[in-house]
Design a protein around this motif. Structure first.
Motif, PDB file in Angstrom:
ATOM      1  N   GLU A 167       0.824  -1.200   0.000  1.00  0.00           N
ATOM      2  CA  GLU A 167       0.000   0.000   0.000  1.00  0.00           C
ATOM      3  C   GLU A 167       0.865   1.260   0.000  1.00  0.00           C
ATOM      4  O   GLU A 167       1.974   1.272   0.524  1.00  0.00           O
ATOM      5  N   ILE A 168       0.335   2.323  -0.624  1.00  0.00           N
ATOM      6  CA  ILE A 168       1.008   3.616  -0.573  1.00  0.00           C
ATOM      7  C   ILE A 168       1.125   4.050   0.889  1.00  0.00           C
ATOM      8  O   ILE A 168       0.159   4.007   1.641  1.00  0.00           O
ATOM      9  N   GLY A 169       2.304   4.455   1.281  1.00  0.00           N
ATOM     10  CA  GLY A 169       2.554   4.856   2.652  1.00  0.00           C
ATOM     11  C   GLY A 169       3.051   3.739   3.541  1.00  0.00           C
ATOM     12  O   GLY A 169       3.447   3.993   4.689  1.00  0.00           O
ATOM     13  N   ALA A 170       3.036   2.489   3.033  1.00  0.00           N
ATOM     14  CA  ALA A 170       3.465   1.356   3.840  1.00  0.00           C
ATOM     15  C   ALA A 170       4.958   1.430   4.124  1.00  0.00           C
ATOM     16  O   ALA A 170       5.755   1.825   3.269  1.00  0.00           O
ATOM     17  N   ALA A 171       5.353   1.029   5.325  1.00  0.00           N
ATOM     18  CA  ALA A 171       6.765   0.956   5.674  1.00  0.00           C
ATOM     19  C   ALA A 171       7.381  -0.268   5.008  1.00  0.00           C
ATOM     20  O   ALA A 171       6.768  -1.333   4.930  1.00  0.00           O
ATOM     21  N   ILE A 172       8.614  -0.099   4.537  1.00  0.00           N
ATOM     22  CA  ILE A 172       9.325  -1.184   3.879  1.00  0.00           C
ATOM     23  C   ILE A 172      10.809  -0.965   4.094  1.00  0.00           C
ATOM     24  O   ILE A 172      11.275   0.176   4.149  1.00  0.00           O
ATOM     25  N   THR A 173      11.549  -2.066   4.269  1.00  0.00           N
ATOM     26  CA  THR A 173      13.004  -1.972   4.388  1.00  0.00           C
ATOM     27  C   THR A 173      13.617  -2.506   3.111  1.00  0.00           C
ATOM     28  O   THR A 173      13.373  -3.654   2.723  1.00  0.00           O
ATOM     29  N   VAL A 174      14.376  -1.664   2.429  1.00  0.00           N
ATOM     30  CA  VAL A 174      15.030  -2.030   1.166  1.00  0.00           C
ATOM     31  C   VAL A 174      16.471  -2.383   1.500  1.00  0.00           C
ATOM     32  O   VAL A 174      17.282  -1.503   1.780  1.00  0.00           O
ATOM     33  N   GLY A 175      16.795  -3.673   1.485  1.00  0.00           N
ATOM     34  CA  GLY A 175      18.085  -4.091   2.004  1.00  0.00           C
ATOM     35  C   GLY A 175      18.109  -3.829   3.493  1.00  0.00           C
ATOM     36  O   GLY A 175      17.393  -4.465   4.258  1.00  0.00           O
ATOM     37  N   SER A 176      18.901  -2.851   3.920  1.00  0.00           N
ATOM     38  CA  SER A 176      18.912  -2.437   5.326  1.00  0.00           C
ATOM     39  C   SER A 176      18.451  -1.000   5.501  1.00  0.00           C
ATOM     40  O   SER A 176      18.599  -0.427   6.589  1.00  0.00           O
ATOM     41  N   THR A 177      17.877  -0.401   4.449  1.00  0.00           N
ATOM     42  CA  THR A 177      17.503   1.010   4.463  1.00  0.00           C
ATOM     43  C   THR A 177      16.001   1.174   4.649  1.00  0.00           C
ATOM     44  O   THR A 177      15.215   0.759   3.798  1.00  0.00           O
ATOM     45  N   PRO A 178      15.543   1.793   5.744  1.00  0.00           N
ATOM     46  CA  PRO A 178      14.107   2.011   5.959  1.00  0.00           C
ATOM     47  C   PRO A 178      13.545   2.989   4.922  1.00  0.00           C
ATOM     48  O   PRO A 178      14.182   3.971   4.558  1.00  0.00           O
ATOM     49  N   ALA A 179      12.332   2.702   4.471  1.00  0.00           N
ATOM     50  CA  ALA A 179      11.708   3.536   3.438  1.00  0.00           C
ATOM     51  C   ALA A 179      10.196   3.426   3.574  1.00  0.00           C
ATOM     52  O   ALA A 179       9.674   2.710   4.438  1.00  0.00           O
ATOM     53  N   VAL A 181       6.561   3.411   0.826  1.00  0.00           N
ATOM     54  CA  VAL A 181       6.087   3.326  -0.558  1.00  0.00           C
ATOM     55  C   VAL A 181       5.373   4.623  -0.913  1.00  0.00           C
ATOM     56  O   VAL A 181       4.498   5.090  -0.171  1.00  0.00           O
ATOM     57  N   VAL A 182       5.741   5.227  -2.056  1.00  0.00           N
ATOM     58  CA  VAL A 182       5.166   6.522  -2.425  1.00  0.00           C
ATOM     59  C   VAL A 182       4.455   6.518  -3.772  1.00  0.00           C
ATOM     60  O   VAL A 182       3.669   7.426  -4.058  1.00  0.00           O
ATOM     61  N   ARG A 183       4.681   5.532  -4.629  1.00  0.00           N
ATOM     62  CA  ARG A 183       4.001   5.545  -5.930  1.00  0.00           C
ATOM     63  C   ARG A 183       4.055   4.152  -6.551  1.00  0.00           C
ATOM     64  O   ARG A 183       4.868   3.309  -6.163  1.00  0.00           O
ATOM     65  N   TYR A 184       3.170   3.938  -7.531  1.00  0.00           N
ATOM     66  CA  TYR A 184       3.161   2.729  -8.339  1.00  0.00           C
ATOM     67  C   TYR A 184       3.550   3.070  -9.777  1.00  0.00           C
ATOM     68  O   TYR A 184       3.332   4.195 -10.243  1.00  0.00           O
ATOM     69  N   PHE A 185       4.087   2.115 -10.468  1.00  0.00           N
ATOM     70  CA  PHE A 185       4.249   2.190 -11.916  1.00  0.00           C
ATOM     71  C   PHE A 185       4.149   0.763 -12.454  1.00  0.00           C
ATOM     72  O   PHE A 185       4.157  -0.204 -11.679  1.00  0.00           O
ATOM     73  N   PHE A 189       7.150  -0.377  -8.008  1.00  0.00           N
ATOM     74  CA  PHE A 189       6.740   0.753  -7.181  1.00  0.00           C
ATOM     75  C   PHE A 189       7.961   1.581  -6.793  1.00  0.00           C
ATOM     76  O   PHE A 189       9.111   1.132  -6.914  1.00  0.00           O
ATOM     77  N   GLY A 190       7.699   2.804  -6.343  1.00  0.00           N
ATOM     78  CA  GLY A 190       8.754   3.701  -5.906  1.00  0.00           C
ATOM     79  C   GLY A 190       8.718   3.874  -4.400  1.00  0.00           C
ATOM     80  O   GLY A 190       7.653   3.878  -3.784  1.00  0.00           O
ATOM     81  N   VAL A 191       9.894   4.005  -3.790  1.00  0.00           N
ATOM     82  CA  VAL A 191       9.993   4.230  -2.355  1.00  0.00           C
ATOM     83  C   VAL A 191      10.785   5.500  -2.080  1.00  0.00           C
ATOM     84  O   VAL A 191      11.623   5.921  -2.886  1.00  0.00           O
ATOM     85  N   GLN A 192      10.502   6.089  -0.940  1.00  0.00           N
ATOM     86  CA  GLN A 192      11.282   7.219  -0.440  1.00  0.00           C
ATOM     87  C   GLN A 192      11.972   6.770   0.834  1.00  0.00           C
ATOM     88  O   GLN A 192      11.343   6.232   1.742  1.00  0.00           O
TER      89      GLN A 192
END
Length: 208
Positions: A167-179, A181-185, A189-192
């Protein structure tokens, strides 16, 4: 439409804020980035306002008046200058840039200033790289994990190719980096990132 005029005349280091307000139009803009002090310590920051001649930052660790600072800002890239004013929440920097670089900053700030009023789409980061090793592990809320591929990344986020659709706004860890979700394509998807990654990690090809 707002325009930002670049000025190539040198500025007096102790009078940057006064002279900058006369010579340049300052733009209120919130850009994520990092700054490196003269002892090579790096910290995250966010801009408050900026012109082709100077920038005001919100940050946790203050430098000294006159200290050289190297900045890496989203949409702008690498710039440097000297601290000319200290404030409770950050400091102001007089930029040391060539006339060509100031013209480029003026164009970037003009676009940023008019983006919302003109209904322009959110721009992609000024500099995005393709990682040396694209495969990455993802960890979702609740502990679920998945393997994905990074398409490209910037200091503040990444585009991820994945069959998952959090979901947009969901917390996710990319590797070891907290982020988050901000958009779909199509195809991902894209993360910040919650904090911008360091300049060293960014330019060395990124190991998240």
């Amino acid at each position: 439409m707002i325009t930002v005029a670049a000025h190539t005349a040198p500025l007096a280091s102790r009078a940057m804020l006064a002279s900058d307000s006369r010579r340049h139009q300052r733009v209120s803009v919130a850009l994520l980035g990092r700054y490196m002090l003269s002892d090579r310590r790096e910290f995250p920051c966010q801009t408050v306002d900026m012109s082709p001649g100077g920038v005001r930052l919100t940050c946790a660790v203050l430098g000294e008046l006159g200290e050289r600072v190297v900045l890496y800002l989203e949409q702008i890239g690498r710039i440097e200058g000297a601290i000319v004013r200290l404030m409770p929440t950050g400091f102001a920097v007089q930029l040391n840039a060539t006339p060509r670089k100031r013209d480029k900053i003026a164009s970037q700030l003009t676009w940023l200033a008019n983006r919302d009023s003109l209904g322009l789409p959110e721009g992609r980061s000024y500099e995005r790289l393709v990682p040396v090793q694209a495969g990455i592990g993802l960890r979702f809320e609740g502990g679920r994990t998945a393997f994905a591929r990074i398409i490209d990344f910037s200091m503040s986020g990444a585009a991820i190719a994945s069959g998952a659709r959090p979901e947009i706004g969901a917390a996710i860890t990319v590797g070891s980096t907290p982020a988050r979700v901000v958009r779909y394509f199509e195809g991902g998807f894209g993360v910040q990132f919650l904090l911008p990654i360091s300049a060293d990690r960014f330019h060395d090809g990124l190991v998240l």
